[in-house]
Motif scaffolding. Structure first.
Motif, PDB file in Angstrom:
ATOM      1  N   ASN A  68       0.687 -19.753 -11.199  1.00  0.00           N
ATOM      2  CA  ASN A  68       0.811 -18.332 -11.545  1.00  0.00           C
ATOM      3  C   ASN A  68       0.092 -17.974 -12.847  1.00  0.00           C
ATOM      4  O   ASN A  68      -0.412 -18.831 -13.561  1.00  0.00           O
ATOM      5  N   GLY A  69       0.073 -16.664 -13.111  1.00  0.00           N
ATOM      6  CA  GLY A  69      -0.663 -16.151 -14.264  1.00  0.00           C
ATOM      7  C   GLY A  69       0.084 -16.285 -15.570  1.00  0.00           C
ATOM      8  O   GLY A  69      -0.437 -15.918 -16.630  1.00  0.00           O
ATOM      9  N   GLY A 104       5.907 -22.281  -8.181  1.00  0.00           N
ATOM     10  CA  GLY A 104       4.976 -21.217  -8.529  1.00  0.00           C
ATOM     11  C   GLY A 104       4.429 -21.314  -9.938  1.00  0.00           C
ATOM     12  O   GLY A 104       3.362 -20.770 -10.241  1.00  0.00           O
ATOM     13  N   GLY A 162      14.205 -16.899  -5.937  1.00  0.00           N
ATOM     14  CA  GLY A 162      13.753 -15.522  -5.776  1.00  0.00           C
ATOM     15  C   GLY A 162      14.266 -14.834  -4.520  1.00  0.00           C
ATOM     16  O   GLY A 162      14.163 -13.608  -4.410  1.00  0.00           O
ATOM     17  N   GLU A 192      11.011 -31.913  -3.027  1.00  0.00           N
ATOM     18  CA  GLU A 192       9.858 -31.002  -3.164  1.00  0.00           C
ATOM     19  C   GLU A 192       8.803 -31.349  -2.107  1.00  0.00           C
ATOM     20  O   GLU A 192       8.317 -32.470  -2.070  1.00  0.00           O
ATOM     21  N   GLY A 245      14.117 -21.471  -9.957  1.00  0.00           N
ATOM     22  CA  GLY A 245      15.535 -21.579  -9.648  1.00  0.00           C
ATOM     23  C   GLY A 245      15.985 -23.034  -9.571  1.00  0.00           C
ATOM     24  O   GLY A 245      17.024 -23.418 -10.126  1.00  0.00           O
ATOM     25  N   VAL A 286      12.578 -30.564   3.278  1.00  0.00           N
ATOM     26  CA  VAL A 286      13.877 -30.416   3.948  1.00  0.00           C
ATOM     27  C   VAL A 286      13.686 -29.616   5.233  1.00  0.00           C
ATOM     28  O   VAL A 286      13.061 -28.548   5.231  1.00  0.00           O
ATOM     29  N   PHE A 344       9.132 -13.978 -12.586  1.00  0.00           N
ATOM     30  CA  PHE A 344       9.738 -15.288 -12.809  1.00  0.00           C
ATOM     31  C   PHE A 344      10.756 -15.339 -13.949  1.00  0.00           C
ATOM     32  O   PHE A 344      11.668 -16.177 -13.919  1.00  0.00           O
ATOM     33  N   MET A 379       2.455 -14.624 -16.807  1.00  0.00           N
ATOM     34  CA  MET A 379       2.969 -13.398 -17.443  1.00  0.00           C
ATOM     35  C   MET A 379       4.488 -13.414 -17.363  1.00  0.00           C
ATOM     36  O   MET A 379       5.064 -13.432 -16.270  1.00  0.00           O
TER      37      MET A 379
HETATM   38  P1  FAE Z   1       9.020 -21.252  -6.271  1.00  0.00           P
HETATM   39  O1  FAE Z   1       8.545 -21.286  -7.665  1.00  0.00           O
HETATM   40  O2  FAE Z   1       8.110 -20.743  -5.211  1.00  0.00           O
HETATM   41  O3  FAE Z   1       9.483 -22.739  -5.910  1.00  0.00           O
HETATM   42  C1  FAE Z   1       9.884 -23.124  -4.611  1.00  0.00           C
HETATM   43  C2  FAE Z   1       9.506 -24.577  -4.390  1.00  0.00           C
HETATM   44  O4  FAE Z   1      10.143 -25.052  -3.197  1.00  0.00           O
HETATM   45  C3  FAE Z   1       8.008 -24.809  -4.181  1.00  0.00           C
HETATM   46  O5  FAE Z   1       7.568 -25.816  -5.053  1.00  0.00           O
HETATM   47  C4  FAE Z   1       7.906 -25.221  -2.712  1.00  0.00           C
HETATM   48  O6  FAE Z   1       6.837 -26.129  -2.466  1.00  0.00           O
HETATM   49  C5  FAE Z   1       9.247 -25.862  -2.454  1.00  0.00           C
HETATM   50  N1  FAE Z   1       9.678 -25.834  -1.056  1.00  0.00           N
HETATM   51  C6  FAE Z   1       9.594 -24.816  -0.193  1.00  0.00           C
HETATM   52  N2  FAE Z   1      10.151 -25.146   1.021  1.00  0.00           N
HETATM   53  C7  FAE Z   1      10.613 -26.427   0.863  1.00  0.00           C
HETATM   54  C8  FAE Z   1      11.286 -27.325   1.745  1.00  0.00           C
HETATM   55  N3  FAE Z   1      11.622 -26.975   3.002  1.00  0.00           N
HETATM   56  N4  FAE Z   1      11.575 -28.570   1.292  1.00  0.00           N
HETATM   57  C9  FAE Z   1      11.244 -28.922   0.021  1.00  0.00           C
HETATM   58  N5  FAE Z   1      10.603 -28.108  -0.845  1.00  0.00           N
HETATM   59  C10 FAE Z   1      10.301 -26.857  -0.429  1.00  0.00           C
HETATM   60  O7  FAE Z   1      10.370 -20.416  -6.136  1.00  0.00           O
HETATM   61  N6  FAE Z   1       5.264 -14.392 -11.582  1.00  0.00           N
HETATM   62  C11 FAE Z   1       5.388 -13.938 -12.855  1.00  0.00           C
HETATM   63  O8  FAE Z   1       6.500 -13.645 -13.307  1.00  0.00           O
HETATM   64  N7  FAE Z   1       4.276 -13.823 -13.673  1.00  0.00           N
HETATM   65  C12 FAE Z   1       3.017 -14.107 -13.223  1.00  0.00           C
HETATM   66  O9  FAE Z   1       2.045 -14.014 -13.981  1.00  0.00           O
HETATM   67  C13 FAE Z   1       2.874 -14.546 -11.874  1.00  0.00           C
HETATM   68  N8  FAE Z   1       1.643 -14.814 -11.355  1.00  0.00           N
HETATM   69  C14 FAE Z   1       1.548 -15.338 -10.096  1.00  0.00           C
HETATM   70  C15 FAE Z   1       0.293 -15.706  -9.597  1.00  0.00           C
HETATM   71  C16 FAE Z   1       0.177 -16.328  -8.357  1.00  0.00           C
HETATM   72  C17 FAE Z   1      -1.170 -16.710  -7.828  1.00  0.00           C
HETATM   73  C18 FAE Z   1       1.348 -16.610  -7.591  1.00  0.00           C
HETATM   74  C19 FAE Z   1       1.264 -17.309  -6.263  1.00  0.00           C
HETATM   75  C20 FAE Z   1       2.594 -16.241  -8.071  1.00  0.00           C
HETATM   76  C21 FAE Z   1       2.706 -15.598  -9.311  1.00  0.00           C
HETATM   77  N9  FAE Z   1       3.948 -15.236  -9.820  1.00  0.00           N
HETATM   78  C22 FAE Z   1       4.050 -14.726 -11.088  1.00  0.00           C
HETATM   79  C23 FAE Z   1       5.191 -15.363  -9.006  1.00  0.00           C
HETATM   80  C24 FAE Z   1       6.071 -16.549  -9.416  1.00  0.00           C
HETATM   81  O10 FAE Z   1       5.315 -17.723  -9.527  1.00  0.00           O
HETATM   82  C25 FAE Z   1       7.191 -16.707  -8.373  1.00  0.00           C
HETATM   83  O11 FAE Z   1       7.937 -15.503  -8.358  1.00  0.00           O
HETATM   84  C26 FAE Z   1       8.123 -17.858  -8.681  1.00  0.00           C
HETATM   85  O12 FAE Z   1       7.429 -19.079  -8.695  1.00  0.00           O
HETATM   86  C27 FAE Z   1       9.259 -17.949  -7.663  1.00  0.00           C
HETATM   87  O13 FAE Z   1      10.213 -18.887  -8.144  1.00  0.00           O
HETATM   88  P2  FAE Z   1      11.244 -19.568  -7.174  1.00  0.00           P
HETATM   89  O14 FAE Z   1      12.099 -20.469  -7.971  1.00  0.00           O
HETATM   90  O15 FAE Z   1      11.900 -18.516  -6.352  1.00  0.00           O
END
Ligand code: FAE
Length: 547
Positions: free
Chosen positions: A163-164, A159, A516, A85, A66, A294, A528, A166
């Motif tokens: 992540n994987g 993430g 998310g 970050e 996002g 933050v 994602f 996919m």
């Molecule tokens: P995200 O990518 O989690 O980014 C949020 C960011 O904000 C992170 O870098 C944090 O460190 C940062 N943050 C948090 N709090 C703060 C703060 N207070 N101040 C500053 N920075 C902060 O959010 N999804 C798929 O579609 N396919 C896959 O194959 C898949 N495999 C996965 C495997 C694993 C092991 C994991 C953990 C997740 C997997 N996912 C997969 C889920 C996917 O990575 C996840 O839904 C997205 O990354 C979420 O995206 P957002 O933008 O919501």
């Protein structure tokens, strides 16, 4: 593009026609035009981080899907952006010459502020496999709440680092349940194709799939699914498939074939660093401040918002506290990060006007894991690519979509391993705990039972057909189900409830949610692509009407 990225693979082999390209080519290049000369050149994580006292037009909290979409589109429309970050930049090699730690030798790079690993698969042959590591601001956060461990990526790329890969677009017939207030025609006509193109989504070469040793586990998974009467579907990914072929040929350093996934992937995976964030940097309008967290956002006296940021060292200690003013703030800290911040800010009086939907509607995307023990004539291979490429679709009949996942141990295990995404109706709520000064989540482990029941609609039947049994040694001793975790946290600031239908937080103009946490708990597939597509939709509207 088709309205679905999942299609049946035929009973005997796979034809190219049956692979769905996840990439919408035409609209992918559509960008919001930049209008003016960039204010700064060559900025990025290498540039100086944000200064205390700065006044910035747009501040994005988090650098995952996002946040990256928001920063790119804002910068392209002429707005200077600061991305904050809490994790590291992940742009510098460690002592072993690699940026990311190896899967088999976790070290200080592997976990977020832990002294011992917390592997999703905690056991093998019943024995615990976790190891001691040096506590540091590593890449994988296993964040523990009562009843569930939520895995998340930490660092520039969020993430996408762990992540994987996919990259699945939900079937269109399921979209109404995923985001009921969003126009599906727009999503499938414009924003899913744009997201797939921006993420660099592609599909495996079907002929290569049939022969590659590293996908023997997936072919065994397909055979068992089909013999039990389930459709096996191929899913697109963000892996560079040409690179993977070279990995198998032994002509380049291995990453997917070295089992790299949870602690970062050194070569072939197109994480956000190689896609959206690369383009973010190229705009010259975005400053990224890694190791900055933050802690507060509140209305500023002269307009805009006062944002308080802790600068961290790699031991997790605060080395400086900075205060900046931002005209607009985009919450993109992920489902858990954004929800925790908003719940705290509402409860502690920084943003008291947020509505009562804040913190609600959180789900685990129905994640549940299991393994099956195969017969000795069904080996799954000692070499297993860490990027899954297929799944078993029983969503309509049984409420489960199961990834055929690798178990890259380097030895023959005769195991088939699965991560199921299921139609689990349970939703949890984040709440401020004044006594501990923390945000709690009221999920209960027992709430995974509908997920187990849904997954069993697939695996009980496969076991019956094959004359096989569940593995009981992967999540403890005599424990079949990995029901203690999720990789896919969703919700907590749900679209059209905590925000308007485009992510504008109720009660405060200039505050947005764009990650998310907007999605109410389930996407029916891996999330994602949907998070990215929704962010593309919302930011386009916000730029057109609010800026
Ligand atoms: P995200 O990518 O989690 O980014 C949020 C960011 O904000 C992170 O870098 C944090 O460190 C940062 N943050 C948090 N709090 C703060 C703060 N207070 N101040 C500053 N920075 C902060 O959010 N999804 C798929 O579609 N396919 C896959 O194959 C898949 N495999 C996965 C495997 C694993 C092991 C994991 C953990 C997740 C997997 N996912 C997969 C889920 C996917 O990575 C996840 O839904 C997205 O990354 C979420 O995206 P957002 O933008 O919501």
């Amino acid at each position: 593009m088709s309205d679905s990225t999942m299609h049946d693979a035929g009973p005997k082999g796979v034809s190219r026609r049956r692979f769905i390209t996840g990439t919408g080519s035409i609209l992918g290049a559509v960008a919001l035009a930049g209008h003016s000369t960039p204010a700064q050149a060559g900025v990025g994580s290498a540039a100086a981080p944000i200064d205390s006292g700065a006044h910035v037009p747009a501040l994005v909290i988090g650098t995952g899907y996002g946040g990256s979409v928001a920063a790119l589109r804002l910068a392209q429309s002429g707005v200077d952006v600061h991305m904050i970050e809490m994790g590291m930049a992940w742009d510098t090699a460690g002592p072993d010459g690699k940026i990311f730690a190896s899967t088999t030798s976790p070290d200080s790079r592997s976990y977020w502020l832990r002294t011992r690993t917390k592997q999703p698969l905690s056991n093998f042959l019943g024995f615990p496999i976790d190891k001691d590591v040096t506590r540091s601001t590593g890449i994988l956060d296993a964040e523990e709440f009562s009843g569930i461990t939520v895995y998340q990526g930490r660092g520039v790329g969020g993430g996408s680092l762990v992540n994987g890969g996919m990259a699945v677009t939900p079937k269109r017939e399921n979209f109404g349940a995923v985001l009921p207030s969003v126009d599906a025609d727009e999503m499938y006509g414009i924003y899913y194709p744009r997201a797939n193109a921006g993420l660099g989504v592609g599909t495996i070469d079907p002929a290569w799939f049939e022969t590659a040793a590293c996908y023997q586990y997936a072919r065994v998974g397909r055979k068992h699914a089909q013999r039990a009467g389930f459709p096996f579907v191929f899913v697109p990914t963000v892996y560079d498939w040409d690179y993977m072929k070279q990995e198998e040929a032994g002509t380049v350093p291995r990453s997917a074939l070295a089992g790299e996934i949870l602690y970062g992937n050194n070569y072939g995976k197109k994480s956000l660093q190689k896609t959206y964030i690369d383009r973010v940097r190229a705009t010259g309008r975005v400053v990224i401040s890694p190791l900055h967290k933050v802690t507060s956002v509140a209305p500023a006296t002269g307009g805009g918002y006062t944002v308080v940021i802790d600068q961290l060292d790699t031991g997790g200690a605060t080395t400086a506290t900075k205060t900046v003013i931002a005209d607009r703030v985009f919450f993109a800290a992920g489902s858990v990060g954004t929800s925790k911040l908003l719940v705290k800010l509402k409860a502690t009086g920084a943003l008291p006007g947020l509505n009562n939907e804040i913190g609600k509607g959180w789900g685990d995307n129905g994640n549940v894991m299991c393994g099956r023990a195969n017969h000795l004539w069904d080996p799954t291979g000692s070499l297993q690519a860490s990027i899954p490429t297929g799944g078993i679709d029983n969503w309509a009949a049984g409420g489960a979509f199961a990834e055929v996942a690798p178990l890259p141990t380097g030895i023959e295990t005769f195991a088939s391993f699965y991560l199921s995404i299921t139609k689990n109706p349970n939703r949890a709520e984040f709440a401020w705990n004044a006594a501990t000064g923390k945000v709690d989540l009221n999920w209960q482990t027992a709430w995974k039972q509908p997920s187990i029941d849904a997954a069993r609609t697939i695996f009980d039947r496969i076991n019956q057909k094959e004359g096989t049994i569940y593995r009981t040694d992967l999540f403890g001793t005599y424990k079949i189900w990995g029901d203690h975790l999720t990789y896919h946290p969703l919700g907590g600031a749900v679209l059209n409830r905590a925000t308007d239908n485009y992510g504008r937080l109720h009660g405060y103009s200039g505050l947005y949610v764009i990650d998310g946490s907007l999605i109410p708990g389930n996407t029916s597939v891996n999330p994602f692509v949907t998070i990215t597509a929704l962010a593309e939709r919302n930011i386009e509207k916000i730029i057109a009407t609010d800026l």
